[in-house]
Design an enzyme around this catalytic site. Structure first.
Site, PDB file in Angstrom:
ATOM      1  CB  SER A  36      15.914 129.517  98.441  1.00  0.00           C
ATOM      2  OG  SER A  36      15.410 128.968  99.831  1.00  0.00           O
ATOM      3  N   GLY A  37      13.067 129.832  98.024  1.00  0.00           N
ATOM      4  CA  GLY A  37      11.552 129.742  98.360  1.00  0.00           C
ATOM      5  C   GLY A  37      11.285 128.823  99.412  1.00  0.00           C
ATOM      6  CG  ASP A  38      11.232 124.822 101.233  1.00  0.00           C
ATOM      7  OD1 ASP A  38      11.342 124.820 102.451  1.00  0.00           O
ATOM      8  OD2 ASP A  38      10.412 124.139 100.589  1.00  0.00           O
ATOM      9  CG  ASP A  39      13.302 124.684 105.342  1.00  0.00           C
ATOM     10  OD1 ASP A  39      12.695 125.897 105.801  1.00  0.00           O
ATOM     11  OD2 ASP A  39      12.903 123.567 105.204  1.00  0.00           O
ATOM     12  CB  SER A  49      14.269 131.481 103.471  1.00  0.00           C
ATOM     13  OG  SER A  49      12.957 130.623 103.088  1.00  0.00           O
TER      14      SER A  49
END
Ligand SMILES: *[C@@H]1O[C@H](CO)[C@@H](O)[C@H](O)[C@H]1NC(C)=O
Ligand SMILES: *[C@@H]1O[C@H](CO)[C@@H](O)[C@H](O)[C@H]1NC(C)=O
Ligand SMILES: *[C@@H]1O[C@H](CO)[C@@H](O)[C@H](O)[C@H]1NC(C)=O
Ligand SMILES: *[C@@H]1O[C@H](CO)[C@@H](O)[C@H](O)[C@H]1NC(C)=O
Ligand SMILES: *[C@@H]1O[C@H](CO)[C@@H](O)[C@H](O)[C@H]1NC(C)=O
Ligand SMILES: *[C@@H]1O[C@H](CO)[C@@H](O)[C@H](O)[C@H]1NC(C)=O
Length: 496
Positions: free
Chosen positions: A265-268, A299
């Site tokens: 993903s693009g975040d946590d 990530s």
């Protein structure tokens, strides 16, 4: 109730005679071959969940059309409405079966004692028509939307005040088609905060397993003010540059078990939260008793497991084990700030395998974002008791650790044991530490002075990890069977 590990999963086993036969054909090789065939009306099949349902309906019975372009919003809402008649105590519960196909829909709600079951080739497609997404009030513990002040778009699949909700399937897909949202967000064209893929609020007993979540507009799974939550075997995929596509965010929740999940993903990949500054302090609902195990995370811009930055209800007792990160910014990240108040306590992580990290450890005491200027400048968070043991990292390219507590309120009780970090190239400063205190044993490269004190007393070289079992670890699944309505019933219900 069979323990989870011992129970085989059945894929669309066609049973012609009695229930008894289910157990005779369990190991039939035909099961694999049938896996991708659509379940036909009248077919009986099986899956694992903590609770089974007496009543099953197929989306097809409510006028659903799985062609990827026809809207199924009315079908989803009517189907849930129909099954909600069984949602009371003793009602037997209902299951909504989503057949193979691409089912476009606007947001819809779930009900209690309810299972949303996706066929392996079912895709629930989120509508990209933003005017079909209702705007709802901000969460009390946040006081506003995270992207914008004021309300927020509802989530694709929501539930409030529910008991006993299951979302499962043979790895069927829920696709948020988030690209529209990401570009509108980045160019400032949204008036409200983006919705999530799944949000369950003030609910008890949630089980999400064996589904794939794609391209959420923002966070993927958001249980909030809820308890007794198991999330298992879930695959979450979003581009690594997509904004705020966090994987799983338990928020003011207790008794949470996240296991065997894979997140890109693009975040946590997992972010443990409990509300934002004065709003979170006023709500005062902590996140506690959380297990994260066998999580694999990719990530590049965020963490394997983050705690915060919104943690104003407090976060305590988080147990992370047997996790892996690849091409990820940091492993366990604690983010907080003056104004958050509350605490982050009793965080334990062991057996982490990390490959290609910007840094391994990261704690930040001055995370900037605040909901508004009304935050309490005397609300200083306490960070205490953070253990890391048996950590092996390779390809660490920026620094080993950046540990920045709060001046006058140092982060205390940090323990590190048996940690090996291989840097891609030697650096002058591998540790950056300020306002932290703790002990360490067997850490390479050698930690900063603040953490160099050795563990003393018996058992010297170990950092603590709880040995008791959490209640959520005792949740087991059973074999559930269902049969789809016969074609005649389908026709009858659709024409009614
Ligand atoms: C999920 O799928 C895996 C692999 O097919 C299977 O072993 C497991 O039992 C399933 N779990 C549930 C709860 O359906
Ligand atoms: C979902 O339920 C909430 C109340 O929990 C309600 O406000 C909302 O209108 C419902 N949404 C839909 C799409 O039915
Ligand atoms: C979007 O949804 C709104 C509200 O339901 C509807 O009026 C409009 O026709 C839809 N637009 C498109 C392009 O489908
Ligand atoms: C959920 O329950 C709370 C507390 O009992 C209540 O205030 C709220 O209105 C309920 N929400 C819905 C959507 O039913
Ligand atoms: C589920 O589907 C995703 C996406 O196609 C895939 O990456 C994953 O390996 C699948 N999981 C299982 C257990 O089949
Ligand atoms: C240290 O950690 C590694 C994994 O990172 C593990 O294989 C090894 O057994 C640990 N050593 C001790 C003494 O526990």
């Amino acid at each position: 109730m069979a323990p989870l590990q011992a129970s085989p999963l059945l894929h669309d086993q066609q049973i012609l005679c009695s229930l008894f036969v289910v157990f005779l054909v369990l190991g039939a090789p035909a099961a694999a071959a049938r896996r991708h065939a659509p379940a036909a009306a009248g077919e009986q099949s099986a899956y694992l969940a903590p609770a089974c349902r007496e009543h099953t309906a197929s989306l097809a019975e409510f006028g659903g059309v799985g062609d990827g372009t026809t809207s199924n919003t009315a079908a989803f809402r009517a189907a849930v409405e129909h099954l909600s008649q069984y949602s009371g105590d003793g009602g037997g519960g209902g299951m909504l079966y989503v057949p193979a196909g691409r089912w476009l829909t606007a947001p819809f709600n779930l009900t209690s004692h309810f299972t949303l079951f996706l066929h392996s080739d079912a895709v629930i497609l989120a509508s990209q028509n933003i005017s079909e997404w209702p705007v709802i009030a901000p969460l009390p513990s946040y006081g506003r939307g995270r992207d914008h002040a004021g309300g927020r778009y509802t989530s694709l699949i929501s539930g409030s005040n529910l008991t006993d909700v299951v979302i499962t399937g043979n790895n069927g897909t829920i696709d948020g088609q988030g690209a529209t949202w990401w570009s509108k967000y980045k160019s400032g064209k949204l008036k409200y905060t983006r919705g999530y893929l799944i949000e369950l609020m003030s609910s008890d007993t949630i089980f999400i397993s064996n589904v794939t979540l794609l391209n959420s507009p923002a966070w993927n799974i958001h249980p909030v003010y809820s308890k007794n939550i198991v999330i298992q075997g879930v695959t979450i995929l979003a581009p690594t540059r997509s904004p705020n596509t966090d994987g799983i965010n338990p928020d003011s929740c207790s008794q949470v078990r996240i296991e065997d999940c894979y997140v890109v993903s693009g975040d946590d990949c997992v972010a443990i939260k409990s509300g934002w500054d004065e709003y979170g302090i006023a709500a005062g609902i902590p996140t506690e008793h959380v297990i994260v195990r066998r999580l694999t995370c990719v990530s590049p811009t965020s963490a394997l497991v983050a705690i915060g930055s919104e943690m104003s209800g407090g976060v305590r007792d988080v147990r992370i084990e047997d996790v892996a990160a690849v091409d990820t910014e940091s492993a366990v990240r604690i983010k907080t700030a003056v104004g958050r108040g509350a605490y982050v306590k009793d965080i334990y992580a062991r057996r982490m395998t990390l490959t290609g990290m910007k840094r391994v450890f990261w704690m930040t005491g001055d995370y900037k974002s605040h909901p508004d200027d009304g935050y309490d400048k005397t609300a200083v968070p306490v960070v205490e008791g953070v253990s890391f043991q048996d950590v092996a990292a390779t390809g660490v390219w920026k620094e080993a650790a950046r540990m920045e507590g709060i001046s006058g309120a140092p982060f205390k009780g940090i323990c590190m044991a048996n940690v090996t970090m291989e840097m891609t190239k030697p650096r002058k400063v591998m540790w950056n530490c300020a306002d932290v205190e703790g002990v360490s044993t067997g850490v390479t490269p050698a930690p900063c002075g603040q953490l160099q004190q050795k563990q003393d007393g018996a058992g010297g070289s170990d950092c603590p990890f709880p040995t008791d079992k959490l209640a959520v670890d005792e949740v087991t699944v059973q074999q559930c069977t269902y049969s789809l309505p016969k074609a005649a019933t389908v026709a009858a219900r659709t024409t009614n």
